[in-house]
Design an enzyme around this catalytic site. Structure first.
Site, short mmCIF file in Angstrom:
data_model
loop_
_atom_site.label_atom_id
_atom_site.label_comp_id
_atom_site.label_asym_id
_atom_site.label_seq_id
_atom_site.Cartn_x
_atom_site.Cartn_y
_atom_site.Cartn_z
N SER A 182 0.86 -1.19 0.00
CA SER A 182 0.00 0.00 0.00
C SER A 182 0.89 1.24 0.00
O SER A 182 1.97 1.20 -0.60
CB SER A 182 -0.94 -0.07 1.20
OG SER A 182 -1.96 0.87 1.09
N ASP A 242 -5.18 -3.89 6.02
CA ASP A 242 -5.45 -4.92 5.02
C ASP A 242 -4.25 -5.88 4.97
O ASP A 242 -3.10 -5.45 5.07
CB ASP A 242 -5.68 -4.27 3.65
CG ASP A 242 -6.28 -5.24 2.64
OD1 ASP A 242 -6.85 -6.26 3.05
OD2 ASP A 242 -6.18 -4.96 1.43
N HIS A 293 -2.56 -1.40 -3.37
CA HIS A 293 -3.67 -0.44 -3.31
C HIS A 293 -3.33 0.75 -4.18
O HIS A 293 -2.24 1.28 -4.11
CB HIS A 293 -3.87 0.06 -1.88
CG HIS A 293 -4.31 -1.01 -0.93
ND1 HIS A 293 -4.09 -0.94 0.41
CD2 HIS A 293 -4.98 -2.17 -1.14
CE1 HIS A 293 -4.60 -2.02 1.00
NE2 HIS A 293 -5.13 -2.78 0.07
#
Lengths: 200, 287
Positions: A15, A135, A42
């Protein structure tokens, strides 16, 4: 930690602050790298294809966006396309879905990690890198439960620490490593797998 | 040990028999309730199934199966878990732009147009198409069949009531889709919800249809089935493509999702790509 010699895939969950680490890892891996790599990064929607192109320029491996029902192959890196979840099937094909977001994310790292762990059991390597959410923590825990290899980027080396910290807490990973150490561990696993293949 | 850890520990022990148990569970769902998920993506089904077990604090697949057999409202919930209801209006605005550019000119040459939205879920994409056809002056010539296997979804679609919050997001998609009107003209907002205009609903027929088990639609000019087949395995995808092929008239159009294709299906030779990027295919006259 026993290292096997027939891993089916390496999963990377990434991310905020991860792009540089992914680039470094992919740069370090040789053309004949034996294990397919799947990446969930992401990112904002609409950045179609650009990231794959960018990474492709930095890697000897082939980097592409994952296609629906595509079978994963050695020497190839698959990126989850924006706005789709990426799932790994037991027959090593990829499925894309538009299910609701998980941890506010689609693609979600948890979805890939959880399905890959379920499909390939101990023959999965999961890596969580820098990021600003949680996540991947649950997914990495599932890989650990299935006795795969779990790796988290050392939070000290991460630009954004909350994702690695959450993963460490949830999964109690086998390795907490700097980006350079992650690359050399992957090379060791690759050499192990390669020498085993030559035995036949 | 907290309950989620306990479940995980039990799941781990059960792992070896999981595949067999999953298959058997899906057979029960099919035999008792008529919904056939046996050829869905295994990874998708398993993820949903384990998720349901965690949410309902069921500690084994056998317990899940027992609950499904003896509690029909629980079974309906489980069937909903496996079905896909995520959708939005003008999802992938570029698709609608391409539809206006490439498909509308063809539709204008036909006196009557039958459009089948297969797997329409709660109807957001059906209304998107109705708006587009209205703006292109084609609405009075069309009959839209909107089908799904989930009756709740169909009911919602038929009512055409959506949250105002979502409608705001849809307005942005609409603008990017080659809009020729004003989005707020197509719904009436009250408090937190928006109801779609009756003039859009006039030519839409909502019906239950299951792509896995039901027969084809005849003499269809356009089939829209976006992001449904990705949930199926290759065999089932192939079967549904046969169904689409026999439902379409020659020269008819098939619209798939962004990541879907006809490649690797028996039917790939029956179509030419009208827009490869937007997954719009035209059935050939000669087959």
């Amino acid at each position: 930690m026993k290292i096997l010699n027939d891993y089916k895939a390496i999963l990377i969950g990434a991310s905020a602050g991860s792009l540089k680490i992914i680039t470094n890892i992919l740069t370090a891996l040789p053309k004949d790298f034996t294990i397919p790599i799947l990446i969930v990064q992401h990112r904002r929607n609409g950045a179609d294809g650009i990231m794959a192109e960018l990474l492709n320029d930095h890697s000897q491996l082939r980097v592409k966006e994952a296609d629906e029902k595509e079978k994963i192959r050695a020497g190839t890196v698959y990126l989850a396309p924006p706005n789709y979840h990426l799932l790994l099937e037991p027959d090593l094909t990829l499925t894309l879905t538009i299910d609701e977001r998980v941890n506010y994310a689609r693609p979600s790292i948890d979805v890939l990690f959880e399905t890959a762990a379920e499909s390939c059991k101990e023959k999965i390597i999961g890596i969580i890198c820098s990021g600003g959410n949680t996540d991947g923590a649950f997914g990495l825990q599932q890989i650990k439960l299935n006795k795969g290899i779990t790796i988290v980027q050392n939070p000290e080396t991460a630009e954004v620490k909350s994702m690695p910290l959450a993963a460490i807490q949830a999964a109690n990973p086998d390795y907490i490593l700097s980006p350079e150490e992650i690359s050399s561990l992957l090379l060791t696993i690759h050499e192990n797998q390669k020498s085993h293949e030559f035995e036949y | 040990m907290d309950s989620s850890k306990k479940i995980d520990a039990i799941l781990e022990a059960e792992t070896s028999t999981l595949d067999y148990l999953t298959e058997s569970l899906l057979s029960v769902v099919f035999e008792k309730y008529g919904y056939d998920f046996r050829n869905y993506s295994k990874a998708h089904v398993k993820r949903r199934l384990l998720n349901r077990m965690r949410l309902s604090k069921l500690e084994s697949i056998s317990m899940l199966q027992h609950q499904i057999m003896h509690d029909s409202s629980f079974a309906i919930q489980f069937i909903k878990d496996l079905s896909i209801s995520v959708t939005e209006m003008f999802r992938d605005p570029d698709f609608y732009l391409a539809f206006r550019d490439r498909v509308v000119p063809i539709l204008k040459t036909w006196p009557y147009i039958k459009i089948w939205h297969a797997g329409c879920s709660t109807g957001e994409e059906v209304y998107s198409m109705a708006i587009l056809l209205k703006e292109e002056g084609l609405y009075n010539r069309v009959q839209i069949y909107a089908t799904d296997f989930n009756n709740d979804s169909i009911k919602q679609g038929k009512e055409g009531i959506y949250s105002v919050e979502n409608i705001k997001k849809y307005a942005r998609n609409y603008q990017a889709s080659g809009a020729k009107g004003t989005f707020s003209d197509y719904y009436h907002a009250q408090y937190d919800s928006a109801i779609m205009a009756p003039s859009l609903k006039k030519n839409i027929v909502w019906a239950n249809h299951n792509l896995v088990t039901d027969a084809d639609f005849t003499e269809t000019q356009v089939i829209v089935c976006r992001n449904v087949l990705i949930y199926f395995n290759k065999e089932l995808q192939n079967k549904v493509h046969h169904l689409f092929n026999s439902s379409l008239v020659k020269g008819g159009l098939l619209c798939l999702g962004d990541k879907e294709s006809l490649q690797f299906t028996d039917c790939s030779h029956n179509y030419e790509a009208l827009s490869k990027k937007h997954k719009i295919f035209k059935k050939l006259y000669l087959q």
